[in-house]
Design a protein around this motif. Structure first.
Motif, short mmCIF file in Angstrom:
data_model
loop_
_atom_site.label_atom_id
_atom_site.label_comp_id
_atom_site.label_asym_id
_atom_site.label_seq_id
_atom_site.Cartn_x
_atom_site.Cartn_y
_atom_site.Cartn_z
N GLN A 251 45.34 55.20 38.40
CA GLN A 251 44.42 56.28 37.86
C GLN A 251 42.96 55.83 37.58
OE1 GLN A 251 46.40 58.18 34.58
NE2 GLN A 251 48.21 58.89 35.77
N ARG A 252 43.32 54.67 37.34
CA ARG A 252 41.61 54.02 37.15
C ARG A 252 40.83 54.08 38.46
NH1 ARG A 252 44.10 50.03 34.06
NH2 ARG A 252 43.59 48.63 35.60
N TRP A 317 41.62 46.67 41.05
CA TRP A 317 42.92 46.39 41.79
C TRP A 317 43.30 44.85 41.76
CZ3 TRP A 317 46.17 50.18 43.60
CH2 TRP A 317 46.99 49.55 44.63
N LEU A 318 42.38 44.20 41.61
CA LEU A 318 42.48 42.46 41.75
C LEU A 318 42.80 42.30 40.37
CD1 LEU A 318 40.08 41.27 44.25
CD2 LEU A 318 42.46 41.47 44.70
N LEU A 323 33.79 40.19 39.20
CA LEU A 323 34.00 39.24 40.20
C LEU A 323 32.95 38.53 41.04
CD1 LEU A 323 36.19 37.53 41.80
CD2 LEU A 323 36.44 39.59 43.51
N ARG A 324 31.98 39.24 41.20
CA ARG A 324 31.09 38.68 41.91
C ARG A 324 30.06 37.89 40.84
NH1 ARG A 324 28.93 42.95 43.81
NH2 ARG A 324 29.92 42.81 46.01
N GLN A 325 29.80 38.33 39.80
CA GLN A 325 29.01 37.64 38.67
C GLN A 325 29.76 36.27 38.57
OE1 GLN A 325 29.75 40.51 38.67
NE2 GLN A 325 28.34 41.78 37.69
N ARG A 326 31.21 36.39 38.36
CA ARG A 326 31.49 35.00 38.02
C ARG A 326 31.87 34.17 39.22
NH1 ARG A 326 36.92 35.85 36.76
NH2 ARG A 326 37.16 37.95 37.29
N ALA A 327 31.95 34.67 40.25
CA ALA A 327 32.05 34.00 41.61
C ALA A 327 30.77 33.29 41.61
CB ALA A 327 32.50 34.79 42.94
N PHE A 328 29.64 33.86 41.64
CA PHE A 328 28.25 32.98 41.96
C PHE A 328 28.20 32.08 41.02
CE2 PHE A 328 27.55 36.55 45.14
CZ PHE A 328 26.69 35.88 45.65
#
Length: 379
Positions: A251-252, A317-318, A323-328
């Motif tokens: 639903q989200r 979903w993950l 995610l992108r901020q933490r990945a960089f």
């Protein structure tokens, strides 16, 4: 007392806490006998709901009272008997939500709304011009009562199929459309008349799609807005966080994708109008601008290399917000001694996110530059 903010959080409390003065407080339930208050954090753009008792108790944290004094004041002034242990739990929860401050400025960090994952940066206060900013819940309730079927699968699926068919039609007549686009954008200034009205309408409908999906799943929307940021139109919808986070994952994700769905419909309407009347005539430029502006708006929304709705759906979903901020941050700090160790799976996810984002940005901007060169050099 409501359990919405009355759960324990392992946060160390030091000194006396103070309910932040910069929070924006509004009634979340006008006309309802059960009082609730919407607490909006202008720093993080996150909104919460507090019950009447929770709100009145939170206001007793003034930076001068100890827990014992808060408990005594609650009993004397509010006729509320709260043990110091329960009050300490309540304080830790409010500190965790950044609704209380202890004078150290920790609440001023550039947080991001977990429902959007987007920040406008430190200059937001000065550069974001609000055109519309409202509590849309009464309007959403009225719209949903009039047309609850608009959120049903039986209504949505055929419209999505028609929109996709319109894109197929545009692809088969792309040469004719490019000719009309050149006339509108490169050989006249007619597009300026329609650009912002079309963009703002598209954004309003896009955000309405999110908001109506929230209403369908019984999530209150605390803030609906449209603004101009650095001459670019933008919009936002803020769901009430407690209810939003309790929604099932499907639903989200559906709520996040409801905005792009409405944008696709808007572009499909523009294609249908252009197919019927072409790019000439008094409204020909409008039809062309509807198509071009819609596709320009859809690019950051649909491509996960940008912080749009598809990216947000993927992070939901993950189960990896921001995610992108933490990945960089991980890639930039991976050789430092202070870098936090991660599992091999997260290592691959972070590096994959950074590499795909970088390649995607190069491809997207290269395609944009090539399209503009082709458009303005078109004979």
């Amino acid at each position: 007392m409501s359990s919405s903010v009355y759960s324990d959080v392992a946060t160390q409390v030091t000194g006396y806490s103070r309910f932040r003065e910069d929070l924006v407080i509004t009634r979340a339930d006008e006309g309802n006998s059960t009082s609730r208050y919407c607490v909006h954090d202008p720093v993080s753009d996150i909104s919460f709901e507090l019950g009447k008792a929770e709100y009145r108790l939170a206001m007793l944290f003034d930076g001068k009272r100890s827990l014992h004094e808060v408990a005594s004041t609650a009993l004397d002034q509010l006729r509320m008997k709260v043990s110091e242990d329960k009050l300490a739990q309540f304080e830790r929860r409010l500190l965790h939500l950044k609704l209380l401050s202890q004078g150290d400025g920790t609440h001023k960090k550039d947080l991001q709304d977990p429902a959007t994952g987007i920040t406008y940066g430190p200059l937001k206060t000065y550069l974001l011009v609000n055109l519309i900013k409202m509590n849309p819940q009464p309007l959403l309730d009225s719209l949903y009562r009039l047309a609850p079927w608009c959120c049903s699968r039986g209504f949505v699926a055929p419209l999505l199929l028609l929109a996709l068919c319109s894109f197929g039609y545009l692809g088969m007549h792309m040469d004719a459309f490019i000719d009309d686009a050149v006339v509108v954008y490169a050989q006249s200034y007619r597009w300026l008349l329609w650009h912002f009205p079309v963009i703002l309408t598209s954004i309003a409908l896009h955000e309405l799609g999110h908001a109506m999906a929230c209403r369908h799943y019984r999530v209150n929307v605390t803030d609906f807005g449209i603004g101009i940021y650095l001459l670019l139109a933008t919009g936002w919808v803020r769901p009430e966080q407690r209810t939003w986070t309790k929604l099932p994952l499907g639903q989200r994700v559906t709520t996040i994708l409801a905005g792009p769905f409405v944008s696709l419909l808007y572009a499909g309407v523009g294609i249908a109008l252009w197919a019927a009347w072409g790019g000439s005539g008094p409204f020909g430029a409008l039809f062309v601008v509807m198509i071009v502006a819609s596709f320009i708006s859809l690019v950051p929304t649909l491509l996960p290399i940008f912080n749009g709705d598809t990216y947000l759906a993927i992070t939901e979903w993950l189960g990896q917000p921001r995610l992108r901020q933490r990945a960089f941050n991980y890639v930039k700090g991976r050789h430092r001694a202070t870098a936090q160790p991660v599992s091999p799976a997260m290592h691959r996810l972070y590096w994959g996110t950074v590499l795909l984002t970088g390649l995607g940005w190069i491809a997207a901007w290269g395609f944009t530059a090539n399209t503009l060169i082709h458009l303005f050099n078109h004979p």
